[in-house]
Write an enzyme that holds these catalytic residues in place. Structure first.
Site, PDB file in Angstrom:
ATOM      1  N   ASP A  30      24.129  17.095  29.926  1.00 12.76           N
ATOM      2  CA  ASP A  30      24.886  18.242  29.450  1.00 12.76           C
ATOM      3  C   ASP A  30      26.328  17.835  29.135  1.00 12.76           C
ATOM      4  O   ASP A  30      27.021  17.295  29.998  1.00 12.76           O
ATOM      5  CB  ASP A  30      24.892  19.290  30.570  1.00 12.76           C
ATOM      6  CG  ASP A  30      25.005  20.687  30.032  1.00 12.76           C
ATOM      7  OD1 ASP A  30      24.349  20.967  29.015  1.00 12.76           O
ATOM      8  OD2 ASP A  30      25.747  21.491  30.614  1.00 12.76           O
ATOM      9  N   ASP A  31      26.769  18.097  27.914  1.00 12.73           N
ATOM     10  CA  ASP A  31      28.186  17.914  27.564  1.00 12.73           C
ATOM     11  C   ASP A  31      28.727  16.496  27.739  1.00 12.73           C
ATOM     12  O   ASP A  31      29.929  16.315  27.899  1.00 12.73           O
ATOM     13  CB  ASP A  31      29.089  18.839  28.405  1.00 12.73           C
ATOM     14  CG  ASP A  31      28.902  20.311  28.084  1.00 12.73           C
ATOM     15  OD1 ASP A  31      27.975  20.636  27.321  1.00 12.73           O
ATOM     16  OD2 ASP A  31      29.671  21.130  28.603  1.00 12.73           O
ATOM     17  N   CYS A  70      25.141  24.234  23.892  1.00 18.15           N
ATOM     18  CA  CYS A  70      23.843  23.979  24.540  1.00 18.15           C
ATOM     19  C   CYS A  70      22.647  24.716  23.964  1.00 18.15           C
ATOM     20  O   CYS A  70      21.680  24.093  23.525  1.00 18.15           O
ATOM     21  CB  CYS A  70      23.888  24.324  26.021  1.00 18.15           C
ATOM     22  SG  CYS A  70      25.481  24.186  26.789  1.00 18.15           S
ATOM     23  N   HIS A 132      18.118  26.879  29.848  1.00 16.71           N
ATOM     24  CA  HIS A 132      19.100  27.607  29.032  1.00 16.71           C
ATOM     25  C   HIS A 132      18.545  28.130  27.714  1.00 16.71           C
ATOM     26  O   HIS A 132      19.266  28.241  26.719  1.00 16.71           O
ATOM     27  CB  HIS A 132      20.338  26.714  28.766  1.00 16.71           C
ATOM     28  CG  HIS A 132      21.602  27.512  28.652  1.00 16.71           C
ATOM     29  ND1 HIS A 132      22.828  26.955  28.368  1.00 16.71           N
ATOM     30  CD2 HIS A 132      21.827  28.839  28.773  1.00 16.71           C
ATOM     31  CE1 HIS A 132      23.742  27.886  28.321  1.00 16.71           C
ATOM     32  NE2 HIS A 132      23.166  29.040  28.568  1.00 16.71           N
ATOM     33  N   ASP A 293      23.471  17.073  24.914  1.00 14.85           N
ATOM     34  CA  ASP A 293      23.182  18.218  24.047  1.00 14.85           C
ATOM     35  C   ASP A 293      24.313  18.545  23.077  1.00 14.85           C
ATOM     36  O   ASP A 293      24.093  19.149  22.039  1.00 14.85           O
ATOM     37  CB  ASP A 293      22.767  19.460  24.863  1.00 14.85           C
ATOM     38  CG  ASP A 293      23.812  19.871  25.889  1.00 14.85           C
ATOM     39  OD1 ASP A 293      24.809  19.131  26.080  1.00 14.85           O
ATOM     40  OD2 ASP A 293      23.632  20.937  26.508  1.00 14.85           O
TER      41      ASP A 293
END
Ligand SMILES: *[C@@H]1O[C@H](CO)[C@@H](O)[C@H](O)[C@H]1NC(C)=O
Ligand SMILES: *[C@@H]1O[C@H](CO)[C@@H](O)[C@H](O)[C@H]1NC(C)=O
Ligand SMILES: *[C@@H]1O[C@H](CO)[C@@H](O)[C@H](O)[C@H]1NC(C)=O
Length: 528
Positions: A30-31, A70, A132, A293
């Site tokens: 993530d990120d 995301c 998510h 992502d």
């Protein structure tokens, strides 16, 4: 608590038998920013395990997420289709991503994910980590949007993302976005109570009005306070399981604060998984793919103002800036010894959406014979690039969306020239290249005169083509035409993130034990 960048492991383990199909292990972080790991030139963070994937396989220097945030990026990744095709591209003001577990929208059942195809082909599939992409449709427990509805036999992970409010340090997304929000809310609450008291004997109407204001303020406050209970959870096969935890072992171990510590933790976790693959004797039969992502979140700060977002290296911009390289270009590695020579570097622009068709191609699965055979796929097979048989991108154009608007277009004119036309720029704070907490796609500025970069030579997007030059006119005209043709081919589908799909619905609220909705995983007890 380190928020927003907990790693995510999407695991598809193939059957090792019969036709010698590859196992597939996907690690989506993530990120994670383009400059956060050693093999992307970070010299102050040691990531030997992630770097080993680059050493033993392929490193993509121009891998692009389909969105700079995301929810849409993940929807596109799993389906190999631009998020607009699923109604997952998001809209204005916070509707860029799913915000609650009790929200009606999500990845529609009609979409076919990589998991669904592989499951049908006899693979065993599981999904671990952040999803998510929605939970339920009509009532809590129908799990219509969860991994189990999308081809994964096992799911252990967060239905949502990890956000500030889930920590125990008093941070909140709302106050990060609007620093005075709680001050105003308390002022409104105490003001209306006071006014109600004063007006009690003078005007019945004003008294009730003030009481109503106080009630609404209280409900808003309650709702925000409950956000952790309602949204911070881990589910196992669709049942609510436990709260989140952070691992204390990595605190203070890096030179870059909490964020750096979590990159170290990430690298450790990748190492554990890779050594388990080796232990099982599967290392050489497994496609291992690691990506992020979207780009690093530049504006992310802790309570003390410390940087808590990723680092995008030479790239300009970051997460939620759909037109900027920093928002969409992400570290991406692929290890698969039977096909990919160690130490391969692939500079051709590729999309994260390419993994899906690439896996099918490596596994020898004829796409036409699967349920995705009937629809437009935006991902392309990367095997020619991976084996070195080709050096050109399989895409002529890539469209860089921010919600359902194309903010930039990439044109791979030939093997040595890639153009990027920016039609929009983020609405940066004056004199900076960042927004307050996050740039919103809906607030981006449309450029009267689009900017064009030769992105291969100008990775930092600093030297636009001179406006009015022959080259400028030619590239602009070609990219505009490509964008318009592409948009004309996108069918309208129900938007999954409209306001009505978006609002919190009590009937959809996951709650493991009434009335407090809290519970624990006996295996990982938490001090809550
Ligand atoms: C390495 O990554 C950290 C964490 O994002 C960042 O703060 C730092 O500036 C990077 N260092 C280099 C030399 O790239
Ligand atoms: C693998 O899939 C088969 C058939 O779908 C199922 O019966 C079996 O339980 C699965 N194995 C695991 C370990 O999930
Ligand atoms: C690639 O395109 C650029 C820009 O049009 C051109 O200058 C260059 O000669 C082309 N290269 C090849 C190998 O065709």
């Amino acid at each position: 608590m380190v928020e927003g960048r907990v790693l995510v492991f999407l695991v598809l383990l193939g059957c090792i038998n019969a036709a010698k199909r590859p196992n597939v292990l996907v690690l989506m972080v993530d990120d994670l920013g383009y400059g956060d790991v050693g093999c992307y030139d970070n010299v102050t963070i040691k990531t030997p395990n992630i770097d080993s994937l680059a050493r033993d396989g392929a490193r993509f220097t121009q891998a692009l997420a389909a969105a700079s945030t995301c929810t849409p990026s993940r929807a596109a990744f799993l389906t190999a289709r631009y998020p607009v095709r699923q109604g997952m591209s998001g809209g204005s003001l916070g509707r860029e991503v799913i915000l609650f577990t009790a929200q009606k929208g999500g990845l529609p059942q009609t979409e076919v994910t990589l998991g669904k195809v592989l499951l049908e082909q006899g693979y065993n599939t599981s999904y671990v980590g952040k999803w998510h992409l929605g939970v339920s449709c009509e009532r809590y427990g129908d799990n219509c949007h969860t991994p189990m509805a999308h081809g994964f036999q096992y799911w252990y992970g967060m239905p949502m993302t990890n956000v500030k409010d889930f920590g125990d340090d008093g941070e909140s997304v709302v106050s990060a976005q609007m620093p005075n929000f709680f001050r105003y809310l308390y002022a409104v609450l105490s003001g209306s109570c006071l006014a109600a008291l004063v007006l009690r004997s003078r005007s019945r109407f004003l008294f009730f009005l003030m009481m109503l204001v106080a009630l609404v303020a209280t409900l808003i406050l309650l709702f925000i306070s409950c956000s952790k209970i309602f949204n911070s959870m881990i589910m196992k096969n669709g049942e609510v399981h436990t709260f989140l935890a952070t691992v204390p072992e990595f605190r203070g171990k890096s030179r870059h604060g909490l964020y750096g510590d979590s990159v170290l933790e990430l690298d450790w976790a990748v190492g554990e998984i890779l050594s388990e693959l080796r232990r099982l004797g599967l290392a050489d039969d497994t496609i291992v793919y690691l990506t992020s992502d979207n780009g690093g979140h530049l504006e992310e700060r802790g309570v003390a103002g410390d940087v808590q977002g990723g680092y995008n290296g030479p790239l300009r911009g970051g997460k939620l800036m759909g037109a900027m390289e920093g928002g969409i270009r992400v570290p991406t590695l692929l290890r698969y010894p039977p096909l990919v020579r160690p130490g391969t570097t692939i500079d051709a622009p590729v999309s994260l959406m390419d993994l899906f068709p690439t896996v099918l191609s490596v596994a020898g699965i004829d796409m036409k014979s699967t349920p995705v055979g009937d629809r437009t796929l935006d991902g392309r097979d990367l095997t020619p690039l991976l084996t070195g048989r080709a050096d050109r991108s399989p895409h002529e154009f890539l469209f860089h969306y921010c919600t359902d608007v194309v903010h930039a277009v990439r044109w791979m004119e030939n093997a040595s020239t890639t153009w990027k036309v920016q039609f929009y720029l983020p609405n940066w704070l004056p004199g900076t290249e960042r927004c307050h907490f996050a740039c919103l796609c809906s607030e981006a500025r449309r450029l009267e005169t689009p900017l064009i970069y030769n992105i291969q030579q100008d990775i930092s997007e600093r030297r636009p083509l001179p406006v009015g030059s022959e080259q400028y006119r030619r590239v602009l005209e070609r990219c505009q035409r490509a964008r318009d043709e592409h948009l004309a081919g996108v069918e309208a589908v129900p938007d999954q993130l409209t306001w009505s799909q978006f609002i919190w619905r009590p009937s959809l609220q996951p709650c493991c034990t009434l009335p407090y909705c809290t519970c624990e995983d006996p295996k990982y007890p938490q001090p809550y």
